[in-house]
Design an enzyme around this catalytic site. Structure first.
Site, PDB file in Angstrom:
ATOM      1  N   PRO A 253       3.206  26.199  30.106  1.00 22.68           N
ATOM      2  CA  PRO A 253       3.211  24.764  30.447  1.00 22.68           C
ATOM      3  C   PRO A 253       4.598  24.257  30.830  1.00 22.68           C
ATOM      4  O   PRO A 253       4.737  23.220  31.439  1.00 22.68           O
ATOM      5  CB  PRO A 253       2.724  24.081  29.163  1.00 22.68           C
ATOM      6  CG  PRO A 253       2.080  25.149  28.358  1.00 22.68           C
ATOM      7  CD  PRO A 253       2.782  26.426  28.712  1.00 22.68           C
TER       8      PRO A 253
ATOM      9  N   GLU B 124       2.717  30.811  19.876  1.00 25.61           N
ATOM     10  CA  GLU B 124       3.600  29.721  20.336  1.00 25.61           C
ATOM     11  C   GLU B 124       4.385  30.122  21.575  1.00 25.61           C
ATOM     12  O   GLU B 124       5.115  29.312  22.149  1.00 25.61           O
ATOM     13  CB  GLU B 124       4.580  29.349  19.215  1.00 25.61           C
ATOM     14  CG  GLU B 124       3.936  28.778  17.965  1.00 25.61           C
ATOM     15  CD  GLU B 124       3.046  27.584  18.284  1.00 25.61           C
ATOM     16  OE1 GLU B 124       1.866  27.607  17.898  1.00 25.61           O
ATOM     17  OE2 GLU B 124       3.533  26.642  18.935  1.00 25.61           O
TER      18      GLU B 124
ATOM     19  N   ARG C 240      -6.961  36.181  47.132  1.00 28.85           N
ATOM     20  CA  ARG C 240      -7.818  35.768  48.250  1.00 28.85           C
ATOM     21  C   ARG C 240      -7.003  35.554  49.522  1.00 28.85           C
ATOM     22  O   ARG C 240      -7.561  35.509  50.629  1.00 28.85           O
ATOM     23  CB  ARG C 240      -8.595  34.506  47.911  1.00 28.85           C
ATOM     24  CG  ARG C 240      -7.732  33.265  47.703  1.00 28.85           C
ATOM     25  CD  ARG C 240      -8.531  32.127  47.098  1.00 28.85           C
ATOM     26  NE  ARG C 240      -9.608  31.709  47.972  1.00 28.85           N
ATOM     27  CZ  ARG C 240      -9.447  30.854  48.989  1.00 28.85           C
ATOM     28  NH1 ARG C 240      -8.246  30.378  49.267  1.00 28.85           N
ATOM     29  NH2 ARG C 240     -10.470  30.499  49.732  1.00 28.85           N
TER      30      ARG C 240
ATOM     31  N   ASP D  96      -9.513  25.650  53.674  1.00 30.16           N
ATOM     32  CA  ASP D  96      -9.620  25.248  52.265  1.00 30.16           C
ATOM     33  C   ASP D  96      -8.886  23.951  51.981  1.00 30.16           C
ATOM     34  O   ASP D  96      -7.953  23.589  52.685  1.00 30.16           O
ATOM     35  CB  ASP D  96      -8.976  26.326  51.380  1.00 30.16           C
ATOM     36  CG  ASP D  96      -9.807  27.578  51.338  1.00 30.16           C
ATOM     37  OD1 ASP D  96     -10.968  27.518  51.791  1.00 30.16           O
ATOM     38  OD2 ASP D  96      -9.291  28.605  50.898  1.00 30.16           O
TER      39      ASP D  96
HETATM   40  C1  LIG Z   1       2.115  30.682  25.231  1.00 31.06           C
HETATM   41  N1  LIG Z   1       1.020  30.175  26.051  1.00 31.06           N
HETATM   42  C2  LIG Z   1       0.800  28.768  25.782  1.00 31.06           C
HETATM   43  C3  LIG Z   1      -0.389  28.253  26.532  1.00 31.06           C
HETATM   44  N2  LIG Z   1      -0.259  28.527  27.982  1.00 31.06           N
HETATM   45  C4  LIG Z   1      -0.572  27.516  28.869  1.00 31.06           C
HETATM   46  O1  LIG Z   1      -1.054  26.465  28.458  1.00 31.06           O
HETATM   47  C5  LIG Z   1      -0.339  27.648  30.321  1.00 31.06           C
HETATM   48  N3  LIG Z   1       0.040  28.736  30.978  1.00 31.06           N
HETATM   49  O2  LIG Z   1       0.140  28.406  32.283  1.00 31.06           O
HETATM   50  N4  LIG Z   1      -0.177  27.115  32.457  1.00 31.06           N
HETATM   51  C6  LIG Z   1      -0.478  26.599  31.255  1.00 31.06           C
HETATM   52  N5  LIG Z   1      -0.845  25.301  31.032  1.00 31.06           N
HETATM   53  C7  LIG Z   1       0.157  29.889  28.337  1.00 31.06           C
HETATM   54  C8  LIG Z   1       1.282  30.405  27.481  1.00 31.06           C
END
Ligand SMILES: CN1CCN(C(=O)c2nonc2N)CC1
Length: 246
Positions: free
Chosen positions: A89, A116, A154, A169
Site C-alpha cells: 500500500p 505486517e 495480456r 480497453d
Molecule cells: C504486506 N502486505 C500488506 C498488504 N498488501 C496490500 O494491501 C497491497 N499490496 O499491493 N497493493 C496493496 N494495497 C500487500 C503487502
C-alpha cells in the site's frame, strides 16, 4: 517476458498463470511465471520466515535472510535483467501506463509480503520499486501480484486475439470504456442505441468515442484534469455535456 514471484503461497501464483489470457500467453511461450517460496530458504529447523517487530506492537515482520536467499536464487535462474517490485500500500499506484511500462521489460521479480510486511533493510537493499493496486489493505501481496501478472501478461504481443484487442480497453488512452451491447434472446435489441444497429461504422466509432469521453467526465473527471482534448474530442464532449444537462 519472465515474471518471478516470491510468495509463501506458490500454488496460488501457479494457478494465476494457468487461466484465461495469461494461461494462453504462457502456453504460447509469450510469458513465463515462476514462483519461489522464501520458506524454502529459511535456515532454522522451524523454517521461520517471520519474527516479532523491534519496538513491539502487533503482528510479525518477514525476516530479511530467507527473502534475500530466495531472491538470489530467483535472480540466478535467468540471465535476464530484472526489475524487483514489492507490492504494498506504500507503493506508487498501478496504472495502465505503468502496466505498459512493465510489459515492455524483459523480466520482473515481484515480492509478495505477508503479515505486517518486510524488514525495511531488505526493501532498501533489494527493491527497485514499490507498487500498490489500491488504497486498501490486503492480507498479502499475492492478489496484487496476480493483478500485475494479468495487466502485464495480456499486453504481451500475441496474447490477445483481434477480438480482445487491448487498444479499445478502458484507460488505454486514459479514458473509460464506452458501453457494450450484444445479442440477447430475452431482450432482443430493446435498449440498444440505434446507432449500433445502423451499420454506419463512422457513426458508431463517433458514438463510442463520445460515450468514452462522456463517461469519463461523469465518473472520473480526475482523468480529464490537465488533459488537452483535440478539437474533435472537445466538440464530442461538449455535445455530450449539453445533452446531459438539457
Ligand atoms: C504486506 N502486505 C500488506 C498488504 N498488501 C496490500 O494491501 C497491497 N499490496 O499491493 N497493493 C496493496 N494495497 C500487500 C503487502
Amino acid at each position: 517476458m519472465r515474471i518471478d514471484v516470491l510468495s509463501l503461497f506458490p500454488d496460488f501464483i501457479r494457478q494465476c498463470a494457468q487461466v484465461g489470457v495469461v494461461g494462453r500467453a504462457v502456453e504460447r511461450g509469450l510469458l513465463t511465471v515462476e514462483p519461489w517460496n522464501p520458506r524454502d530458504f529459511a535456515t532454522d529447523n522451524y523454517r521461520r520466515v517471520d519474527d516479532r517487530p523491534f519496538g513491539g506492537g502487533p503482528g510479525m515482520v518477514m525476516l530479511p535472510e530467507p527473502l534475500s536467499a530466495c531472491l538470489a536464487a530467483a535472480r540466478a535462474a535467468s540471465a535476464l535483467p530484472a526489475r524487483v517490485i514489492y507490492l504494498s500500500p506504500q507503493g506508487k499506484p498501478l496504472t495502465q501506463a505503468k502496466a505498459r511500462e512493465l510489459a515492455a521489460l524483459p523480466r520482473l521479480v515481484m515480492v509478495c509480503g505477508r503479515y505486517e510486511g518486510l524488514d525495511e533493510r531488505f526493501i532498501e537493499k533489494e527493491i527497485d520499486e514499490e507498487l500498490s493496486i489500491g488504497d486498501y489493505v490486503l492480507s498479502g501481496g499475492e492478489l496484487a501480484a496476480a493483478v500485475v501478472i494479468d495487466a502485464v501478461g495480456r499486453l504481451q504481443a500475441g496474447a490477445l486475439n483481434d477480438a480482445e484487442s487491448a487498444e479499445q480497453d478502458s484507460f488505454e488512452d486514459g479514458l473509460l470504456d464506452c458501453p457494450h451491447y450484444t445479442r440477447s434472446e430475452s431482450l432482443g435489441t430493446e435498449g440498444v442505441p440505434a446507432v449500433l444497429l445502423s451499420g454506419d461504422h463512422a457513426k458508431i466509432a463517433r458514438w463510442r468515442r463520445q460515450q468514452s469521453l462522456g463517461r469519463t467526465w461523469l465518473r472520473r473527471p480526475d482523468l480529464l484534469e490537465g488533459r488537452v482534448l483535440d478539437k474533435k474530442d472537445a466538440a464530442l464532449l461538449a455535445e455530450f455535456q449539453a445533452e446531459w444537462q438539457a
